[in-house]
Design an enzyme around this catalytic site. Structure first.
Site, short mmCIF file in Angstrom:
data_model
loop_
_atom_site.label_atom_id
_atom_site.label_comp_id
_atom_site.label_asym_id
_atom_site.label_seq_id
_atom_site.Cartn_x
_atom_site.Cartn_y
_atom_site.Cartn_z
N ARG A 1 64.87 -27.61 -54.46
CA ARG A 1 66.14 -28.19 -54.01
C ARG A 1 65.90 -29.35 -53.04
O ARG A 1 66.75 -30.23 -52.88
CB ARG A 1 66.98 -27.10 -53.35
CG ARG A 1 68.46 -27.40 -53.31
CD ARG A 1 69.24 -26.13 -53.02
NE ARG A 1 70.63 -26.41 -52.80
CZ ARG A 1 71.62 -25.53 -52.96
NH1 ARG A 1 71.35 -24.31 -53.34
NH2 ARG A 1 72.87 -25.84 -52.73
N GLU B 1 67.25 -22.76 -51.06
CA GLU B 1 66.82 -24.06 -50.55
C GLU B 1 65.43 -24.02 -49.92
O GLU B 1 65.22 -24.48 -48.81
CB GLU B 1 67.84 -24.55 -49.51
CG GLU B 1 67.98 -26.05 -49.55
CD GLU B 1 69.13 -26.57 -48.71
OE1 GLU B 1 69.64 -25.84 -47.87
OE2 GLU B 1 69.48 -27.72 -48.94
N ARG C 1 86.05 -10.12 -46.74
CA ARG C 1 84.59 -10.05 -46.98
C ARG C 1 84.16 -10.74 -48.28
O ARG C 1 83.12 -10.42 -48.85
CB ARG C 1 84.08 -8.62 -46.97
CG ARG C 1 84.27 -7.94 -45.63
CD ARG C 1 83.39 -6.73 -45.51
NE ARG C 1 83.57 -6.13 -44.20
CZ ARG C 1 84.53 -5.24 -43.91
NH1 ARG C 1 85.37 -4.86 -44.85
NH2 ARG C 1 84.61 -4.75 -42.70
N ASN D 1 67.16 -34.14 -51.51
CA ASN D 1 67.21 -34.83 -50.21
C ASN D 1 66.57 -36.22 -50.25
O ASN D 1 66.38 -36.84 -49.20
CB ASN D 1 66.51 -33.99 -49.13
CG ASN D 1 67.38 -32.82 -48.71
OD1 ASN D 1 68.60 -32.95 -48.65
ND2 ASN D 1 66.77 -31.69 -48.46
N GLU E 1 75.32 -40.57 -54.95
CA GLU E 1 74.72 -39.24 -55.15
C GLU E 1 74.32 -39.03 -56.61
O GLU E 1 73.32 -38.37 -56.91
CB GLU E 1 75.66 -38.13 -54.68
CG GLU E 1 75.91 -38.09 -53.16
CD GLU E 1 74.74 -37.56 -52.34
OE1 GLU E 1 73.67 -37.24 -52.90
OE2 GLU E 1 74.90 -37.47 -51.10
N LYS F 1 71.93 -30.96 -61.27
CA LYS F 1 71.99 -30.32 -59.94
C LYS F 1 72.04 -28.79 -60.10
O LYS F 1 71.36 -28.06 -59.39
CB LYS F 1 73.19 -30.83 -59.11
CG LYS F 1 73.17 -30.18 -57.73
CD LYS F 1 74.05 -30.77 -56.69
CE LYS F 1 73.92 -29.93 -55.41
NZ LYS F 1 74.90 -30.21 -54.38
#
Ligand SMILES: NC(=O)c1ccc[n+]([C@@H]2O[C@H](COP(=O)([O-])OP(=O)(O)OC[C@H]3O[C@@H](n4cnc5c(N)ncnc54)[C@H](O)[C@@H]3O)[C@@H](O)[C@H]2O)c1
Ligand SMILES: [Zn+2]
Length: 353
Positions: free
Chosen positions: A222, A218, A110, A226, A174, A208
């Site tokens: 955030r 998100e 878990r 994109n 990136e 970031k």
């Protein structure tokens, strides 16, 4: 909070950098068979020299092994060893290892702690930051996963010396993207260098990290990350993922920058700067001539950022700044506008509107 340690030659003394609260854990090093020989063995050696008896688990390198099946095999290995909750996973490798090992950590017993040791530029500045973990399924990429943050990211920039030029360029895009949306000064500094210098790697990570910490689920800011990704993802999918993600995003950035230019959000000079920067790294718009715009548009229509069945993109309103309108960072664009951008970019007409 994730601790970030980015340095040169840090792997030899890796064990000394493990956060204090994990030092009495059992250590499991997960890697792929390429990175095993290059770097994971160094991590294992350092752990052994410090008194740990780490378990080393490897799987074949490559995106096609980022699957539920690989995850299940790794989990069985850990279970058979009788490893319990007080286990720490150390993911040594690129984004594939990080996503997969992170997802194992997210669900084993878990949820157990893990440390990312990114060895590709993409993994250092992108995939090891933000806590996204997961695997691919036959239905698509990254379809099953979890948000699970590493306790620490420990990166040795010397690892980049063995990285292929293709993967250097893949990660570079990136980094270029994050500076294009968030830091004009670093954007220009990056262009002065052949490689991605250490201080700019740290800067990209910090940017970031700052963005995702303000938006862990998100939902808003955030989305800035994109930029270049609506068209980038669609182009990548249209090649059946033969084109590397960063390469597709580079062309996506060209198109989405042109969309920003069409709306006069960025100047001709700023657009030219982006075009020249990507061109100098070998990302020429003319490559798009070999690709099928209609297929790209068909994929773009399935993008998860879309609303009311209209394609949505992130745009810039200056280098280092994303355009926000009515508190939104993604904006509906017409097919016509994308077609215009595609023609201008692929014919290199971008400089004369
Ligand atoms: N979690 C996120 O937020 C996030 C963000 C971006 C991408 N990703 C994921 O990252 C993955 C891509 O990551 P990647 O580009 O690092 O690919 P990768 O992990 O497949 O690594 C690329 C290749 O380089 C090899 N390699 C790794 N480090 C090396 C080194 N230092 N020297 C020589 N060879 C080395 C690997 O064995 C592999 O063959 C994708 O699965 C993508 O979905 C995740
Ligand atoms: Zn990306």
């Amino acid at each position: 909070m994730t601790e970030f340690i980015i340095q040169e030659k840090i792997l030899q003394t890796f064990a000394h950098h493990i956060p204090k609260h994990l030092r009495s854990h059992e250590m499991v090093v997960i890697t792929d068979n390429t990175v095993k020989k290059l770097y994971a063995q160094q991590v294992v050696n350092s752990l052994q020299q410090t008194g740990y008896t780490p378990t080393l688990v490897t799987f074949p390198a490559g995106e096609k092994y980022k699957t539920r099946e690989t995850k299940a095999k790794i989990e069985s290995t850990l279970l058979k060893k009788g490893l319990g909750r007080k286990t720490c996973i150390i993911a040594v490798g690129g984004g594939v290892v990080g996503d997969l090992a992170g997802f194992v950590a997210a669900t084993y017993m878990r949820g157990i702690p893990y440390i990312q040791v990114p060895t590709t530029l993409l993994a250092m500045i992108d995939s090891s930051v933000g806590g996204k973990t997961g695997v691919n399924t036959p239905e698509g990429k990254n379809m099953v996963g979890a948000f699970w943050n590493p306790e620490a990211v420990i990166a040795d920039v010397n690892c980049l010396e063995t990285l292929s030029l293709e993967h250097q360029r893949n990660g570079w895009v990136e980094g270029f993207k994050i500076f294009a949306v968030a830091d004009c000064q670093s954007f220009h500094r990056l262009l002065e260098h052949k490689n991605f210098p250490l201080d700019l790697i740290k800067r990209a990570i910090a940017l970031k990290q700052d963005i995702v910490s303000h938006d862990p689920d998100e939902k808003h800011i955030r989305a800035a990350l994109n930029f270049g990704h609506t068209i980038g993802h669609a182009l990548e999918a249209s090649t059946k993922f033969k084109m590397l993600h960063g390469f597709a995003v580079a062309y996506g950035i060209l198109i989405e920058s042109h969309l920003s230019l069409q709306r006069d959000l960025i100047s001709q000079h700023e657009f030219n700067t982006i075009v020249e920067a990507l061109k100098s790294r070998g990302f020429q718009g003319t490559v798009l001539k070999k690709h099928d715009l209609n297929l790209v548009l068909a994929y773009a229509k399935q993008d998860k950022k879309n609303q009311s069945q209209r394609i949505h993109c992130v745009m810039l309103d200056g280098i280092g700044h994303v355009y926000s309108h009515q508190d939104k960072l993604t904006h509906a664009v017409t097919e016509q506008a994308i077609r215009e951008a595609w023609v201008c970019v692929s014919e290199e007409l971008g400089h004369v509107r």
